[in-house]
Motif scaffolding. Structure first.
Motif, mmCIF file in Angstrom:
data_model
loop_
_atom_site.group_PDB
_atom_site.id
_atom_site.type_symbol
_atom_site.label_atom_id
_atom_site.label_comp_id
_atom_site.label_asym_id
_atom_site.label_seq_id
_atom_site.Cartn_x
_atom_site.Cartn_y
_atom_site.Cartn_z
ATOM 1 N N GLN A 155 26.197 -14.260 102.941
ATOM 2 C CA GLN A 155 27.388 -13.917 103.721
ATOM 3 C C GLN A 155 27.725 -15.019 104.731
ATOM 4 O O GLN A 155 28.889 -15.376 104.908
ATOM 5 C CB GLN A 155 27.153 -12.568 104.431
ATOM 6 C CG GLN A 155 28.281 -12.105 105.338
ATOM 7 C CD GLN A 155 29.489 -11.579 104.571
ATOM 8 O OE1 GLN A 155 29.828 -12.088 103.511
ATOM 9 N NE2 GLN A 155 30.149 -10.594 105.121
ATOM 10 N N MET A 156 26.697 -15.565 105.378
ATOM 11 C CA MET A 156 26.933 -16.627 106.371
ATOM 12 C C MET A 156 27.512 -17.858 105.682
ATOM 13 O O MET A 156 28.457 -18.476 106.177
ATOM 14 C CB MET A 156 25.635 -16.943 107.107
ATOM 15 C CG MET A 156 25.792 -17.922 108.251
ATOM 16 S SD MET A 156 27.113 -17.467 109.422
ATOM 17 C CE MET A 156 26.187 -16.961 110.843
ATOM 18 N N ARG A 158 29.230 -17.911 102.984
ATOM 19 C CA ARG A 158 30.599 -17.575 102.600
ATOM 20 C C ARG A 158 31.545 -17.698 103.798
ATOM 21 O O ARG A 158 32.616 -18.271 103.705
ATOM 22 C CB ARG A 158 30.617 -16.134 102.081
ATOM 23 C CG ARG A 158 31.839 -15.738 101.344
ATOM 24 C CD ARG A 158 31.649 -14.363 100.758
ATOM 25 N NE ARG A 158 31.944 -13.334 101.732
ATOM 26 C CZ ARG A 158 33.157 -12.919 102.047
ATOM 27 N NH1 ARG A 158 34.196 -13.450 101.453
ATOM 28 N NH2 ARG A 158 33.352 -11.981 102.936
ATOM 29 N N LEU A 159 31.097 -17.169 104.946
ATOM 30 C CA LEU A 159 31.969 -17.176 106.124
ATOM 31 C C LEU A 159 32.151 -18.578 106.711
ATOM 32 O O LEU A 159 33.121 -18.845 107.406
ATOM 33 C CB LEU A 159 31.410 -16.235 107.200
ATOM 34 C CG LEU A 159 31.531 -14.743 106.878
ATOM 35 C CD1 LEU A 159 30.834 -13.899 107.925
ATOM 36 C CD2 LEU A 159 32.982 -14.320 106.765
ATOM 37 N N LYS A 160 31.194 -19.454 106.423
ATOM 38 C CA LYS A 160 31.326 -20.830 106.938
ATOM 39 C C LYS A 160 32.216 -21.680 106.044
ATOM 40 O O LYS A 160 32.596 -22.779 106.414
ATOM 41 C CB LYS A 160 29.937 -21.480 107.038
ATOM 42 C CG LYS A 160 29.020 -20.850 108.097
ATOM 43 C CD LYS A 160 29.041 -21.592 109.407
ATOM 44 C CE LYS A 160 28.048 -20.997 110.396
ATOM 45 N NZ LYS A 160 28.169 -21.538 111.730
ATOM 46 N N ARG A 162 35.619 -22.836 104.010
ATOM 47 C CA ARG A 162 37.044 -22.818 104.370
ATOM 48 C C ARG A 162 37.895 -23.116 103.152
ATOM 49 O O ARG A 162 37.700 -24.167 102.553
ATOM 50 C CB ARG A 162 37.357 -23.874 105.441
ATOM 51 C CG ARG A 162 36.672 -23.653 106.739
ATOM 52 C CD ARG A 162 37.270 -22.433 107.484
ATOM 53 N NE ARG A 162 36.604 -22.251 108.765
ATOM 54 C CZ ARG A 162 35.464 -21.600 108.939
ATOM 55 N NH1 ARG A 162 34.873 -21.034 107.905
ATOM 56 N NH2 ARG A 162 34.920 -21.486 110.132
ATOM 57 N N PRO A 163 38.850 -22.268 102.724
ATOM 58 C CA PRO A 163 38.994 -20.906 103.210
ATOM 59 C C PRO A 163 37.827 -20.055 102.747
ATOM 60 O O PRO A 163 37.128 -20.427 101.789
ATOM 61 C CB PRO A 163 40.305 -20.444 102.580
ATOM 62 C CG PRO A 163 40.487 -21.290 101.382
ATOM 63 C CD PRO A 163 39.839 -22.594 101.673
ATOM 64 N N VAL A 164 37.635 -18.942 103.412
ATOM 65 C CA VAL A 164 36.480 -18.081 103.097
ATOM 66 C C VAL A 164 36.521 -17.699 101.616
ATOM 67 O O VAL A 164 37.530 -17.230 101.115
ATOM 68 C CB VAL A 164 36.508 -16.816 103.983
ATOM 69 C CG1 VAL A 164 35.404 -15.863 103.586
ATOM 70 C CG2 VAL A 164 36.358 -17.212 105.441
ATOM 71 N N LYS A 166 36.054 -15.915 98.052
ATOM 72 C CA LYS A 166 36.079 -14.532 97.560
ATOM 73 C C LYS A 166 35.222 -14.506 96.305
ATOM 74 O O LYS A 166 35.473 -15.260 95.372
ATOM 75 C CB LYS A 166 37.508 -14.107 97.221
ATOM 76 C CG LYS A 166 38.405 -14.005 98.440
ATOM 77 C CD LYS A 166 38.289 -12.654 99.088
ATOM 78 C CE LYS A 166 39.154 -12.590 100.341
ATOM 79 N NZ LYS A 166 38.903 -11.435 101.165
ATOM 80 N N SER A 173 28.059 -6.748 106.285
ATOM 81 C CA SER A 173 28.363 -7.636 107.405
ATOM 82 C C SER A 173 27.083 -8.328 107.872
ATOM 83 O O SER A 173 25.970 -7.835 107.620
ATOM 84 C CB SER A 173 28.971 -6.837 108.549
ATOM 85 O OG SER A 173 28.001 -5.963 109.085
#
Lengths: 288, 439
Positions: A155-156, A158-160, A162-164, A166, A173
């Motif tokens: 998840q981390m 993925r969130l780092k 850009r763009p996130v 999918k 979370s």
């Protein structure tokens, strides 16, 4: 024949994993029901298998590394099933728990000796079982911490990006994964410590009775004891890191993965690599 | 049976016209009652949202309202001159009504492609019509199918996935980082419009505490009062950053107001808790290197915009498969509807023909046997009625069953044709092709 039985529930878990992987392309709500249904079916078949093992041997199925790993996979599958039902359906819990379950089952079926290789009686048998139960409970927690750690890292990452990115599925979370990891690590350490402590005491008593090689005692220089000590140290460091703010996040998750790898090695690696050990089935020269 | 949909939407009419034609909550019931009174024997559903006002009508071919009658009704009901809205009206007939409703329910006709609200609004419109007894068998079938198709399209295409505005993308990101919000503190740096808008979306998450930092404390206090937050002087920014879990920064500062080293110290003081920073200021308020820190997720407004655009493009990719689903479902629904209508008509014809024969034969019998008492006549009439029902039981069951079976859309079901031939009933009317959109 035994492996054929194992293949029944392993195959069902495999199908459940395939259904879970299909969430990337299949958006039907039926997919969720199929995934949960197959996981539940696999778990039920595994329950029957373990019940049969217990019935046949007349003891809880935790007396050999094979049985313990089977029970471990059974508990992890149950926790995974619970999370699949409890967490939102879009969260891909099965992505992380089902490969773990399958890995444990396949590892146990193909690489770990089936026999206990021992003939414990009375108090020794009782404390031996308690030793195994504590270690098993600790391993369940460690497995959960490992799965949560993987979820956090994915998840981390993925969130780092850009763009996130999918993936076609959702992950829990960061906070949720961190919470599960923290709880599991905190529970795993005392359970493993108690299990190891009972094992050490049991071994010391047995050694005093008959000396190395002739009793159930395992000397301190045995590879199993050394790797167990190493594992305990890694878990102690992990617990320490868990409560050190500067090490929160990625460091703790990486340490969790290392600790889980250590646990797997300690539990089954010594036997799988055929290292000379006086612990468990290897003593009797039992092979997988 | 005829179907008609007539109304205005965000493409055909400006907001003033849509507002003038709207059936608000208080007027919807009255509107449905008035429609039933004006056009008895017809079914109606009124869909009134901020982006569309549409009246759906269904009824027998000889009694269903046409475009003129319905627009006259709208004019009279709203007290508007015809020319104030007539040029904005868009209408659909028969099969096109079903296709249009399915597209509306699937949010292909929405202002924001793939938005989720419309399905609930269609459901609510249908429910209101049912409550007012304005919807009948035709609209039960059409609207229930529309709700199913709307859901199906979203499931199959992912049309509703990913948010399209910067503020809602921010909310999605917050949900990916945090699990609960009641114990979280949201910090807004700057008292601008964008921060206000984002806060409006984040407020739905029910954060435990909201802090507003601004160089002008008065403005911060005004924003804080609006959101039940707490204004913090700009000099205490570091402390606010330490307390905050989610930061929205919207200042107009020419240089970053939070440097990398400064935030490293803040993060240490925060005991390295998870932090989400939404830097929606141009130029940036936060040094971009802060995003590399462990436990920190930093997004600039460009990242959020790119995310929203990516989501929109993903939704657009779903339009073609969605249209294919809708086309298939429209044909199936309309065919089933027509078949139900044909079957209903055939059953009526069958019953009428049997009644005619029975009554004729009874009359003949009673004339030839005048000595029969009233009781005898009643018993014979009852027996004839039972005999008729028993003879017709299987043909009727076969017709009902055939009506619910799938079959080619343009041909009548062979069982229906066979029953017509066997009982010498008139041929079914040839189905008219669905009329096209009228503007």
């Amino acid at each position: 024949m035994d492996r054929l039985k194992i293949l029944c529930f392993a195959g069902t878990y495999g199908l459940a994993l395939a259904v879970e992987l299909a969430r990337v392309v299949v958006r039907s709500p039926l997919r969720w029901y199929a995934g949960v249904g197959l996981t539940a079916l696999g778990w039920l078949v595994q329950t029957v298998y373990l019940a049969n093992l217990a019935w046949t041997s007349g003891a809880l199925p935790v007396t050999s590394p094979f049985e313990s790993v089977m029970v471990l996979s059974w508990v992890v599958a149950l926790i995974g099933l619970y999370l699949m039902v409890q967490w939102p359906r879009r969260v891909a819990v099965g992505f992380f728990t089902l490969p773990l379950v399958l890995g444990l089952i396949c590892g146990a079926a193909w690489f770990i000796p089936r026999s206990t290789g021992r003939d414990w009686e009375g108090a020794t048998a009782f404390w031996g079982t308690v030793h195994g139960m504590f270690l098993l409970a600790g391993a369940v927690c460690a497995s959960l911490a490992f799965a949560a750690g993987l979820m956090y890292l994915a998840q981390m990452r993925r969130l780092k990006s850009r763009p996130v990115k999918k993936f076609g599925f959702s992950l829990p979370s960061l906070e949720q994964s961190e919470r599960v990891n923290r709880g599991a690590v905190v529970a795993a350490f005392p359970l493993l410590t108690a299990g190891l402590l009972i094992g050490v005491l049991l071994s010391a008593v047995e050694l005093r009775k008959g000396g190395a090689g002739t009793s159930h005692g395992v000397p301190w220089y045995d590879p199993k004891v050394l790797s167990a000590g190493g594992m305990w140290l890694v878990f102690a460091v992990l617990l320490h890191a868990r409560f050190r703010p500067s090490m929160r996040g990625r460091t703790v998750m990486m340490l969790t993965i290392a600790a889980f790898a250590f646990l797997v090695f300690t539990w089954v690696g010594v036997e799988a690599l055929r290292l000379p050990t006086a612990h468990g089935p290897a003593r009797a020269g039992v092979t997988p | 049976m005829r179907l008609l949909a007539l109304g205005v939407d965000h493409r055909s009419a400006p907001a003033t016209v849509r507002e003038a034609l709207a059936f608000g909550d208080s007027r919807l019931g009255a509107g449905l009652d008035a429609l039933r009174e004006s056009f008895p024997g017809n079914e109606f559903v009124v869909l009134s949202t901020c982006n569309r006002v549409e009246v759906y009508a269904a009824g027998p071919a000889d009694a269903a309202p046409d475009v003129d009658a319905l627009s006259d009704f709208i004019s009279e009901f709203h007290g508007l001159r015809h020319d104030a809205f007539a040029s904005h009206l868009v209408g659909y007939h028969d099969e096109a009504v079903v296709g249009h409703l399915f597209r509306v329910a699937s949010s292909l006709e929405s202002l924001v492609l793939g938005e989720g609200q419309i399905l609930g609004q269609v459901r609510e419109a249908y429910r209101s019509a049912v409550d007012r007894k304005a919807a009948g068998p035709v609209f039960h079938a059409v609207f229930q199918n529309a709700l199913r198709v709307g859901k199906l399209v979203r499931e199959k295409t992912g049309m509703d996935q990913g948010k399209l505005s910067v503020a809602s993308v921010a909310v999605d990101l917050a949900r990916e980082v945090f699990d609960t919000f009641a114990d979280k503190t949201v910090l807004v740096i700057g008292a601008g419009k964008m921060g206000d808008l984002t806060l409006q979306h984040l407020k739905a998450l029910n954060p435990g505490r909201i802090l507003i930092v601004n160089r002008n404390l008065g403005r911060a206090e005004a924003v804080a009062a609006r959101w039940q937050g707490q204004a913090v002087p700009f000099e205490r920014l570091n402390q606010a950053l330490i307390d905050a879990d989610l930061v929205i920064s919207t200042t107009a500062a020419a240089e970053p107001i939070v440097t990398h080293d400064q935030y490293v110290r803040v993060q240490r003081a925060r005991r390295n808790r998870l932090a989400l920073i939404l830097d929606i200021a141009i130029p940036r308020d936060f040094d971009p290197r802060i995003g590399d820190l462990d436990q920190v997720a930093l997004y600039h407004v460009d990242d959020l915009r790119a995310q929203a655009e990516q989501n929109l493009s993903r939704r657009r990719k779903g339009v073609e498969p969605a249209l294919q689903i809708i086309e298939r479902e429209t044909a199936a629904c309309y065919t089933a509807l027509r078949r139900q209508q044909d079957a209903g008509m055939l059953l009526r014809q069958l019953g009428d023909r049997a009644d005619q024969v029975r009554e004729r034969e009874l009359e003949f019998l009673f004339q030839s046997l005048p000595q029969l008492t009233e009781a005898d006549r009643a018993a014979i009439a009852h027996m004839a009625s039972r005999l008729q029902n028993q003879f017709l039981h299987h043909p009727r069951a076969a017709v009902r069953s055939a009506a619910s079976e799938p079959a080619p859309p343009d041909a009548p079901h062979p069982v229906l044709t066979a029953v017509r031939h066997l009982f010498g009933l008139a041929d079914a009317p040839v189905p008219k092709p669905g009329l096209k959109k009228i503007t």
